[in-house]
Design a protein around this motif. Sequence first.
Motif, short mmCIF file in Angstrom:
data_model
loop_
_atom_site.label_atom_id
_atom_site.label_comp_id
_atom_site.label_asym_id
_atom_site.label_seq_id
_atom_site.Cartn_x
_atom_site.Cartn_y
_atom_site.Cartn_z
N PHE A 262 0.84 -1.21 0.00
CA PHE A 262 0.00 0.00 0.00
C PHE A 262 0.87 1.26 0.00
CE2 PHE A 262 -2.42 3.39 1.98
CZ PHE A 262 -3.74 3.19 1.61
N LEU A 317 0.07 1.85 4.88
CA LEU A 317 -1.23 1.95 5.56
C LEU A 317 -1.03 2.27 7.05
CD1 LEU A 317 -4.18 1.88 5.09
CD2 LEU A 317 -4.15 -0.59 5.11
N GLN A 320 -0.53 5.78 7.53
CA GLN A 320 -1.74 6.63 7.54
C GLN A 320 -2.25 6.79 8.98
OE1 GLN A 320 -2.23 8.10 4.58
NE2 GLN A 320 -0.47 6.76 4.20
N LEU A 321 -2.22 5.65 9.68
CA LEU A 321 -2.69 5.68 11.07
C LEU A 321 -1.77 6.59 11.90
CD1 LEU A 321 -5.03 4.35 12.41
CD2 LEU A 321 -3.65 2.34 12.83
N HIS A 391 -8.64 10.75 -0.20
CA HIS A 391 -7.71 11.79 0.26
C HIS A 391 -7.29 12.72 -0.88
CE1 HIS A 391 -4.85 13.57 2.94
NE2 HIS A 391 -3.81 13.22 2.21
N ARG A 394 -9.91 15.12 -1.69
CA ARG A 394 -9.92 16.19 -0.66
C ARG A 394 -8.82 17.19 -0.99
NH1 ARG A 394 -11.80 13.05 4.90
NH2 ARG A 394 -12.61 11.26 3.80
N HIS A 395 -7.65 16.66 -1.39
CA HIS A 395 -6.55 17.55 -1.79
C HIS A 395 -7.03 18.50 -2.89
CE1 HIS A 395 -2.43 15.78 -0.51
NE2 HIS A 395 -3.35 15.48 0.40
N PHE A 417 -16.51 20.91 5.30
CA PHE A 417 -16.14 19.51 5.52
C PHE A 417 -16.72 19.01 6.84
CE2 PHE A 417 -12.29 17.99 2.87
CZ PHE A 417 -12.86 18.47 1.71
N LEU A 421 -18.68 15.67 5.98
CA LEU A 421 -17.94 14.41 6.10
C LEU A 421 -18.52 13.50 7.18
CD1 LEU A 421 -14.16 15.50 6.11
CD2 LEU A 421 -15.24 13.99 4.44
N ALA A 424 -15.78 13.58 9.78
CA ALA A 424 -15.34 14.92 10.23
C ALA A 424 -14.77 14.83 11.64
CB ALA A 424 -16.50 15.89 10.20
N TRP A 433 -6.48 20.80 6.54
CA TRP A 433 -6.74 22.09 5.88
C TRP A 433 -5.54 23.02 6.04
CZ3 TRP A 433 -10.09 23.73 2.30
CH2 TRP A 433 -11.20 22.93 2.05
P1 FAD Z 1 -6.86 5.16 4.56
O1 FAD Z 1 -5.90 5.60 3.52
O2 FAD Z 1 -7.39 3.78 4.46
O3 FAD Z 1 -6.13 5.39 5.96
C1 FAD Z 1 -6.47 4.69 7.15
C2 FAD Z 1 -6.76 5.69 8.26
O4 FAD Z 1 -5.63 6.53 8.50
C3 FAD Z 1 -7.88 6.66 7.93
O5 FAD Z 1 -9.12 6.06 8.14
C4 FAD Z 1 -7.58 7.82 8.86
O6 FAD Z 1 -8.05 7.57 10.16
C5 FAD Z 1 -6.06 7.84 8.88
N1 FAD Z 1 -5.58 8.82 7.90
C6 FAD Z 1 -5.35 8.64 6.59
N2 FAD Z 1 -4.90 9.78 6.02
C7 FAD Z 1 -4.84 10.69 6.98
C8 FAD Z 1 -4.46 12.06 7.02
N3 FAD Z 1 -4.02 12.72 5.95
N4 FAD Z 1 -4.56 12.71 8.19
C9 FAD Z 1 -4.98 12.08 9.30
N5 FAD Z 1 -5.35 10.79 9.32
C10 FAD Z 1 -5.28 10.11 8.19
N6 FAD Z 1 -9.63 12.49 7.84
C11 FAD Z 1 -10.50 12.26 8.82
O7 FAD Z 1 -10.56 11.14 9.35
N7 FAD Z 1 -11.34 13.27 9.25
C12 FAD Z 1 -11.34 14.50 8.68
O8 FAD Z 1 -12.09 15.39 9.10
C13 FAD Z 1 -10.45 14.74 7.60
N8 FAD Z 1 -10.43 15.94 6.95
C14 FAD Z 1 -9.56 16.13 5.90
C15 FAD Z 1 -9.55 17.38 5.25
C16 FAD Z 1 -8.71 17.59 4.16
C17 FAD Z 1 -8.68 18.94 3.48
C18 FAD Z 1 -7.86 16.56 3.72
C19 FAD Z 1 -6.93 16.76 2.56
C20 FAD Z 1 -7.84 15.34 4.38
C21 FAD Z 1 -8.68 15.11 5.47
N9 FAD Z 1 -8.68 13.87 6.17
C22 FAD Z 1 -9.57 13.68 7.21
C23 FAD Z 1 -7.61 12.88 5.96
C24 FAD Z 1 -7.85 11.78 4.94
O9 FAD Z 1 -8.26 12.30 3.73
C25 FAD Z 1 -8.85 10.74 5.42
O10 FAD Z 1 -8.51 10.26 6.71
C26 FAD Z 1 -8.86 9.51 4.49
O11 FAD Z 1 -9.09 9.91 3.17
C27 FAD Z 1 -9.93 8.55 4.95
O12 FAD Z 1 -10.08 7.50 4.05
P2 FAD Z 1 -9.62 6.04 4.44
O13 FAD Z 1 -10.19 5.65 5.74
O14 FAD Z 1 -9.92 5.17 3.28
O15 FAD Z 1 -8.04 6.23 4.60
#
Ligand code: FAD
Length: 512
Positions: A262, A317, A320-321, A391, A394-395, A417, A421, A424, A433
């Motif tokens: 990943f 992955l 990400q956590l 993600h 969102r970017h 958001f 979301l 959120a 942000w």
């Molecule tokens: P995966 O890629 O499967 O990642 C697993 C877990 O890791 C996610 O569920 C999340 O808990 C964490 N994670 C992943 N990317 C990030 C990141 N950049 N920052 C912090 N934690 C992350 N995520 C939120 O959970 N809540 C929000 O309010 C939120 N707002 C965002 C606003 C903007 C402008 C952007 C660019 C990103 C935001 N994110 C937010 C981060 C990220 O986009 C999401 O966590 C992610 O897309 C969730 O999808 P996933 O569970 O499939 O992620």
Amino acid sequence: MSSVHWFRKGLRLHDNPALTDLCQRPGVTGVYPIFILDPFFVEASQTNSPRIGVRRWKFLLECLEDLNVRLKEHDSRLFVLRGNPLKILPKLVKALDAKHLTFEKDTEPYALYRDGEVMKELKDYSCDVASFTSHTLFDPESLLKPPKTDYEKNVWKRGVPPLTYRAFISKALKAESNGDCVPLPIPAPTKIPSAYTSLDNLIEALGSEVAGPNGDFSVPSSEELNLELPSKEEESPHKGGETVALERMDSFLKDKARVINFKKPETAPTAFYPTASTTILSPYLKFGCLSPRLFHQELWAIEKPALKTSSKPPESLRGQLLWREFFYLCGYAVPGFDSMKQNPICLQMEWKCPQKGDSSPHLEAWREGRTGFPWIDAAMTQLRKEGWIHHLARHAVACFLTRGNLYISWERGAEVFEELLLDADWSLNSANWLWLSASAFFTQYFRVYSPIVFPKKTDPDGNYVRHWIPALKHMPTKYIYEPWTAPLDVQRRAKCIIGKDYPRPIVDHAVS
Ligand code: FAD
């Protein structure tokens, strides 16, 4: 002896140290699992303030229903109380003569205030109040350095945080690969003592309005909350609850090769449920239906034996956590984290719409997915309909709203958001942000995602746009990301006249 476990986030039975600890305390015969519908959240939505959108409300109700079912399997149940926790909790503790109150630590500003006040209210009761870390891998307190200089003492009241991901990793894990440092999850309680008093006694002590319209402290219905739910076709495909969370995690982790290889930047922003390229576990982590420690443990078990070849943080992955962890720590330590003016690490800019409540035609067009840029509008439409976007989507929309095109304050974007979301999350939303607007953490403000060039590479045929914006379904591929450049006869053949069936672009991209 009666005791109370207060669910807030952490809507789960697995890895719930506050609940498990309470159930194991000697002499406890009745554990009351409660959830309080706090007017701080409820009234905000009923006065049309966009703090919580309807899809997230629905998701929360599903989480509560699922929790209740799981508690019932332990001969217990969930008691949902309506009202202000500061008023209700002392009454409840008194009525039950409860000797213990436990809850999960929450580091968001409102939660810190609320929990501090609750502790004060209960200090004259002979009730032991204890909180436990389980919403994050680590207790943020444990990762802060004591401030030394006068400047540090003045700015970092809670302690000095590492301010880069690398510094965070080296502090928390000592080395990028050292997943062994992360605390392990604990099993769900085997038994939840459930010698409860009669509901009538509780109602008499708390008042009938606290028990809800059925007088039984049950999970509220959408009618009770005045929620106008979307039609079946418009419902989000993501359903709340611990049961779905665990199934989703297990199903994603079955494909070990995908986990080991990943790399977040290589995942597809255009793939969505049920074939998304990432886990979509974020709403479950947000509400605590899934323990981050359990998720980490499962990931580490797959990654550790393959460490030589597996992808690594920040792209993996597990990485990400760890982003989540890093941003939670910053949210706890940085004062005024969700604002530009009060935040000491935030670049000060003259954004448009700087104040809460400010609006503009550009902000509204962005919010409603009618900017005339199909890539942006498709992502905002998916967000409105499903409550989740990838993600990189969102970017794209965050960059477009702020430094990319519209120069509107990132705080206004974060508010939208926050409403839309499912996941959120105060710390993560603010942090990301800050990042995307190049206000903090990331400084290469000139690296802008083009709403035209980027999707042409990612999704050359425009399938994502065609799915979310039916008006553009028949637009030839050549024009899918710039439909305003299509000659009129092409627009006619595609049954999409720009300016009539789909908006003209609200700005000239090259100029803006
Ligand atoms: P995966 O890629 O499967 O990642 C697993 C877990 O890791 C996610 O569920 C999340 O808990 C964490 N994670 C992943 N990317 C990030 C990141 N950049 N920052 C912090 N934690 C992350 N995520 C939120 O959970 N809540 C929000 O309010 C939120 N707002 C965002 C606003 C903007 C402008 C952007 C660019 C990103 C935001 N994110 C937010 C981060 C990220 O986009 C999401 O966590 C992610 O897309 C969730 O999808 P996933 O569970 O499939 O992620």
